[in-house]
Design an enzyme around this catalytic site. Structure first.
Site, mmCIF file in Angstrom:
data_model
loop_
_atom_site.group_PDB
_atom_site.id
_atom_site.type_symbol
_atom_site.label_atom_id
_atom_site.label_comp_id
_atom_site.label_asym_id
_atom_site.label_seq_id
_atom_site.Cartn_x
_atom_site.Cartn_y
_atom_site.Cartn_z
ATOM 1 N N ASP A 30 50.647 68.062 38.507
ATOM 2 C CA ASP A 30 50.198 67.495 39.785
ATOM 3 C C ASP A 30 50.534 68.486 40.887
ATOM 4 O O ASP A 30 51.551 69.186 40.819
ATOM 5 C CB ASP A 30 50.883 66.153 40.052
ATOM 6 C CG ASP A 30 50.127 65.322 41.087
ATOM 7 O OD1 ASP A 30 49.498 64.320 40.687
ATOM 8 O OD2 ASP A 30 50.150 65.671 42.281
ATOM 9 N N GLU A 146 38.296 55.399 31.756
ATOM 10 C CA GLU A 146 39.495 54.584 31.570
ATOM 11 C C GLU A 146 39.245 53.191 32.143
ATOM 12 O O GLU A 146 38.661 53.068 33.197
ATOM 13 C CB GLU A 146 40.640 55.279 32.329
ATOM 14 C CG GLU A 146 41.955 54.576 32.265
ATOM 15 C CD GLU A 146 42.414 54.375 30.845
ATOM 16 O OE1 GLU A 146 42.511 55.377 30.100
ATOM 17 O OE2 GLU A 146 42.666 53.222 30.469
ATOM 18 N N PHE A 147 39.708 52.180 31.432
ATOM 19 C CA PHE A 147 39.460 50.808 31.897
ATOM 20 C C PHE A 147 40.745 50.053 32.198
ATOM 21 O O PHE A 147 40.756 48.823 32.238
ATOM 22 C CB PHE A 147 38.634 50.051 30.854
ATOM 23 C CG PHE A 147 37.358 50.754 30.489
ATOM 24 C CD1 PHE A 147 36.276 50.736 31.361
ATOM 25 C CD2 PHE A 147 37.243 51.465 29.301
ATOM 26 C CE1 PHE A 147 35.102 51.396 31.044
ATOM 27 C CE2 PHE A 147 36.064 52.134 28.973
ATOM 28 C CZ PHE A 147 34.989 52.101 29.847
ATOM 29 N N LEU A 148 41.834 50.791 32.401
ATOM 30 C CA LEU A 148 43.116 50.094 32.576
ATOM 31 C C LEU A 148 43.148 49.289 33.873
ATOM 32 O O LEU A 148 42.514 49.633 34.862
ATOM 33 C CB LEU A 148 44.288 51.083 32.544
ATOM 34 C CG LEU A 148 44.434 52.126 33.652
ATOM 35 C CD1 LEU A 148 45.075 51.562 34.901
ATOM 36 C CD2 LEU A 148 45.271 53.274 33.135
ATOM 37 N N ARG A 149 43.894 48.202 33.801
ATOM 38 C CA ARG A 149 44.132 47.379 34.993
ATOM 39 C C ARG A 149 45.535 47.656 35.497
ATOM 40 O O ARG A 149 46.469 47.764 34.679
ATOM 41 C CB ARG A 149 44.064 45.889 34.623
ATOM 42 C CG ARG A 149 42.680 45.388 34.359
ATOM 43 C CD ARG A 149 42.711 44.135 33.525
ATOM 44 N NE ARG A 149 43.128 44.426 32.148
ATOM 45 C CZ ARG A 149 43.210 43.528 31.171
ATOM 46 N NH1 ARG A 149 42.928 42.266 31.426
ATOM 47 N NH2 ARG A 149 43.566 43.868 29.947
ATOM 48 N N LYS A 204 31.652 52.931 32.909
ATOM 49 C CA LYS A 204 32.783 52.662 33.792
ATOM 50 C C LYS A 204 32.325 51.991 35.092
ATOM 51 O O LYS A 204 32.837 50.958 35.518
ATOM 52 C CB LYS A 204 33.499 53.986 34.096
ATOM 53 C CG LYS A 204 34.490 53.924 35.210
ATOM 54 C CD LYS A 204 35.690 53.104 34.815
ATOM 55 C CE LYS A 204 36.556 52.814 35.998
ATOM 56 N NZ LYS A 204 37.893 52.462 35.651
ATOM 57 N N GLY A 253 38.732 32.988 46.023
ATOM 58 C CA GLY A 253 39.838 33.121 46.960
ATOM 59 C C GLY A 253 39.497 34.164 47.997
ATOM 60 O O GLY A 253 38.351 34.234 48.465
ATOM 61 N N CYS A 260 39.979 50.539 43.227
ATOM 62 C CA CYS A 260 38.865 50.757 42.291
ATOM 63 C C CYS A 260 37.615 49.956 42.638
ATOM 64 O O CYS A 260 36.609 50.532 43.034
ATOM 65 C CB CYS A 260 39.318 50.425 40.873
ATOM 66 S SG CYS A 260 40.742 51.410 40.373
ATOM 67 N N LYS A 263 35.772 50.647 46.184
ATOM 68 C CA LYS A 263 35.193 51.994 46.364
ATOM 69 C C LYS A 263 34.187 52.308 45.256
ATOM 70 O O LYS A 263 33.211 53.029 45.487
ATOM 71 C CB LYS A 263 36.283 53.062 46.452
ATOM 72 C CG LYS A 263 37.089 53.307 45.185
ATOM 73 C CD LYS A 263 36.907 54.697 44.607
ATOM 74 C CE LYS A 263 37.844 54.879 43.426
ATOM 75 N NZ LYS A 263 37.337 55.685 42.352
HETATM 76 C C1 UGA Z 1 39.937 47.261 37.914
HETATM 77 C C2 UGA Z 1 39.282 46.899 36.580
HETATM 78 O O1 UGA Z 1 39.607 45.537 36.235
HETATM 79 C C3 UGA Z 1 39.759 47.828 35.471
HETATM 80 O O2 UGA Z 1 39.111 47.545 34.245
HETATM 81 C C4 UGA Z 1 39.461 49.266 35.896
HETATM 82 O O3 UGA Z 1 39.913 50.192 34.928
HETATM 83 C C5 UGA Z 1 40.150 49.547 37.219
HETATM 84 O O4 UGA Z 1 39.679 48.632 38.212
HETATM 85 C C6 UGA Z 1 39.824 50.961 37.604
HETATM 86 O O5 UGA Z 1 38.663 51.243 37.873
HETATM 87 O O6 UGA Z 1 40.710 51.805 37.529
HETATM 88 P P1 UGA Z 1 42.332 46.774 38.999
HETATM 89 O O7 UGA Z 1 41.815 47.447 40.230
HETATM 90 O O8 UGA Z 1 43.680 47.102 38.493
HETATM 91 O O9 UGA Z 1 41.335 47.030 37.775
HETATM 92 O O10 UGA Z 1 42.351 45.217 39.333
HETATM 93 P P2 UGA Z 1 41.635 43.916 38.786
HETATM 94 O O11 UGA Z 1 42.542 43.195 37.880
HETATM 95 O O12 UGA Z 1 40.282 44.196 38.322
HETATM 96 O O13 UGA Z 1 41.556 43.079 40.147
HETATM 97 C C7 UGA Z 1 40.790 43.582 41.246
HETATM 98 C C8 UGA Z 1 40.812 42.630 42.403
HETATM 99 O O14 UGA Z 1 40.051 41.475 42.110
HETATM 100 C C9 UGA Z 1 42.197 42.133 42.818
HETATM 101 O O15 UGA Z 1 42.302 42.182 44.221
HETATM 102 C C10 UGA Z 1 42.204 40.701 42.312
HETATM 103 O O16 UGA Z 1 43.054 39.891 43.072
HETATM 104 C C11 UGA Z 1 40.758 40.310 42.477
HETATM 105 N N1 UGA Z 1 40.321 39.201 41.597
HETATM 106 C C12 UGA Z 1 40.368 39.336 40.256
HETATM 107 C C13 UGA Z 1 39.824 38.039 42.169
HETATM 108 O O17 UGA Z 1 39.738 37.895 43.404
HETATM 109 N N2 UGA Z 1 39.394 37.039 41.341
HETATM 110 C C14 UGA Z 1 39.448 37.137 39.997
HETATM 111 O O18 UGA Z 1 39.039 36.173 39.315
HETATM 112 C C15 UGA Z 1 39.953 38.319 39.447
#
Ligand code: UGA
Length: 433
Positions: A30, A146-149, A204, A253, A260, A263
C-alpha cells in the site's frame, strides 16, 4: 503460493489476511506508510470482526507481511489488485485512477508468466484495456470480482457463494493457477464461473445494482404503506415467502449507504450513458433518488414529532456507521440524518459503538456521547439509524426512565413496536402504522 495484494484498504487488507489464512505466503502493498506500519503490527485500519485475529495469525506464522514498496511484490506468482474505485469528485462515474496507477507500477516488477488478478470494482471495459497494457510484460490477467460484505468480510472471502473468473479472449490461461490459490474453496464445490472480462465486470456491478434496487423497491412500498395504513415489514415477510422474491434485503428503513452500493449504481449509470445505453439503466437513478429520499423522510418524522419546530430540541441519534458491525461512515444514512437534524437547529447527541472516531474526524461539530445511555439522557426524541445489536436489545422500560420525552423513531424498523409502546413510548417506524 507466493501472493501479493496491491492496495490494503477494506478489500485488500481482508484479502491479504484471508489468503495467508489459506496457507499462502502473502505480501500486502500500500502507498500509505502509516497503514502499512499498522498492518505490519497486526493493527487493523478498520473495524471488521475477525480481521485483527487473521492479521496477527498470518504475521505470527510468517506468512503475512506488508510493505509500501511495489518492488516487494516482484517475487510473487499471483498479484491481486484491490485498490479502491471511489466516485469521481466531479461526476457520477468511477475514479479508476488508483487502478491505473497500481497496474502501471506493478508492470515494472512482473516476472514473465505472472498472473495478475483484478479484484477492484471497475466499469465494464476496464479489464480489456488493462490486459492490453500487461501484454508486453508477458503477464496474464484474470478479472475476479469480490462480493464480500463489510462486517462478514473474512467469512465471505474464504467461503464465498460463488467465484467468477473473467479471462482473456485468448483462452483460460491462468485459471489453473487461480484455482490453486482458491484450492480449499474450489475443493468445497464453490460454484465457479469462467467468463469473458466484460461479463465478470458486469456480474459485480449487476449484483450490487440488484441489491440496491431490492432495497429501494421495499422502501417505495414503505411510502405506500405509510400513506395507506399498511405495514411494510409484514408485507416484506409475506412477499419474501415466495422463493422467487426472497426475504433478504427487503428491510425498509432509512436506506442503503456505504462505500459500494451508492457509488456502484451511479458509476453503472455513468458507464451505460457512455455506451449510449442511458435509457436502459435510467431506473437506477430512481433507485438512487428513492434511497436518498428516505433520509429526508426520517428527518421529517423527527421534525413532525416536534410539531415542525426542531430547533433547540434534544435529539439522540443511535448509530453513525452505514450498517452494524462496521465503523464505515462512507455515504452513511445515519451520519447524514444526524448532520441534517443539527442543521435544523436540533441539539443532536450521537452514539455509535464503533464509528465515532471516524465520524468525529469528518464532523467535529456534532456532539458525541460516550455511551448509548449518555446519548439518551434527557433526550426529547430518539432516532435509531444503525441497527446495532446493542440498540435492538435495548430495554424500553429502562430507556423510558432516562429520556425526558419518550419518542422513539426507528429508522431501521429494528425494534419491537408493541414492546416499546407498552413501555410508554410513542413509537414510529418507517412504513409501519
Ligand atoms: C455490498 C454488497 O452486499 C456486497 O456483496 C459487495 O461485495 C459490497 O457491497 C461491495 O461492493 O464491496 P456492503 O456495502 O458491505 O456490501 O453492505 P450491505 O450489507 O450490502 O448493505 C448496504 C446497505 O444497505 C447498508 O447501509 C444497509 O443498512 C442497507 N440495507 C441492507 C437496507 O437498507 N436494507 C436491507 O434489507 C439490507
Amino acid at each position: 503460493m507466493r501472493i501479493s495484494v496491491i492496495g490494503c484498504g477494506y478489500l485488500g487488507a481482508v484479502h491479504a489476511a484471508a489468503m495467508a489464512s489459506l496457507g499462502h505466503d502473502v505480501v500486502g502493498i500500500d502507498v500509505d506508510e502509516d497503514r502499512v506500519r499498522a498492518l505490519a503490527e497486526g493493527v487493523s485500519p478498520i473495524f471488521e470482526p475477525g480481521l485483527p485475529e487473521a492479521l496477527r495469525e498470518g504475521i505470527a506464522a510468517g506468512r503475512l507481511r506488508f510493505s509500501s514498496e511495489m518492488s516487494d511484490a516482484a517475487a510473487a506468482d499471483v498479484h491481486f489488485v484491490a485498490v479502491g474505485t471511489p466516485q469521481l469528485a466531479h461526476g457520477a462515474g468511477a475514479d479508476v485512477s488508483y487502478v491505473d496507477a497500481a497496474f502501471a507500477a506493478l508492470r515494472e516488477h512482473l516476472r514473465p508468466g505472472a498472473l495478475v488478478v483484478g479484484k477492484s470494482t471497475v466499469p465494464v471495459g476496464t479489464a480489456a484495456r488493462l490486459a492490453e497494457g500487461l501484454a508486453g510484460a508477458g503477464a496474464r490477467l484474470i478479472w475476479n470480482p469480490e462480493f464480500l460484505r463489510e462486517g462478514r468480510a473474512i467469512r465471505d472471502t474464504v467461503a464465498p457463494d460463488r467465484l467468477v473468473y473473467g479471462v482473456s479472449p485468448a483462452g483460460d490461461d491462468g485459471v489453473a493457477t487461480l484455482d490453486e490459490v482458491y484450492a480449499p474453496l474450489v475443493a468445497r464445490g464453490t460454484p465457479r464461473l469462467v467468463t469473458d472480462y466484460a461479463t465478470a465486470e458486469l456480474v459485480k456491478t449487476a449484483a450490487n445494482a440488484f441489491l440496491a434496487t431490492k432495497i429501494s423497491f421495499i422502501n417505495a412500498m414503505a411510502d405506500v404503506a405509510e400513506a395507506t395504513g399498511a405495514d411494510v415489514t409484514t408485507l416484506a415477510d409475506a412477499i419474501g415467502h415466495d422463493a422467487r422474491i426472497g426475504r433478504k434485503f427487503l428491510n425498509a428503513g432509512v436506506g442503503f449507504g456505504g462505500g459500494c452500493l451508492p457509488k456502484d449504481i451511479r458509476a453503472f449509470v455513468a458507464r451505460a450513458e457512455e455506451l449510449g445505453l442511458g435509457d436502459s439503466l435510467a431506473f437506477l437513478k430512481e433507485v438512487d433518488r428513492i434511497n436518498l429520499r428516505r433520509r429526508e423522510r426520517l428527518v421529517d418524522l423527527v421534525v413532525d414529532s416536534f410539531e415542525g419546530e426542531p430547533a433547540g430540541r434534544r435529539v439522540a441519534v443511535l448509530g453513525l456507521a452505514f450498517k452494524p458491525e462496521s465503523d464505515d461512515i462512507r455515504d452513511s444514512p445515519a451520519l447524514d440524518v444526524a448532520v441534517r437534524l443539527r442543521g435544523l437547529g436540533a441539539k443532536v447527541r450521537c452514539y455509535d459503538p464503533e464509528a465515532m472516531p471516524n465520524a468525529r474526524r469528518m464532523h467535529p461539530q456534532l456532539k458525541y456521547a460516550a455511551t448509548a445511555e449518555h446519548a439518551l439522557r434527557d433526550a426529547e426524541a430518539v432516532v435509531l439509524v444503525t441497527e446495532w445489536r446493542e440498540f435492538r436489545e435495548m430495554d424500553p422500560a429502562g430507556a423510558f426512565g432516562i429520556v425526558s420525552r419518550p419518542v422513539m423513531i426507528d429508522g431501521r424498523n429494528a425494534l419491537d413496536a408493541e414492546a416499546w409502546r407498552a413501555a410508554g413510548w410513542a413509537y414510529a417506524g418507517m412504513g409501519r402504522p
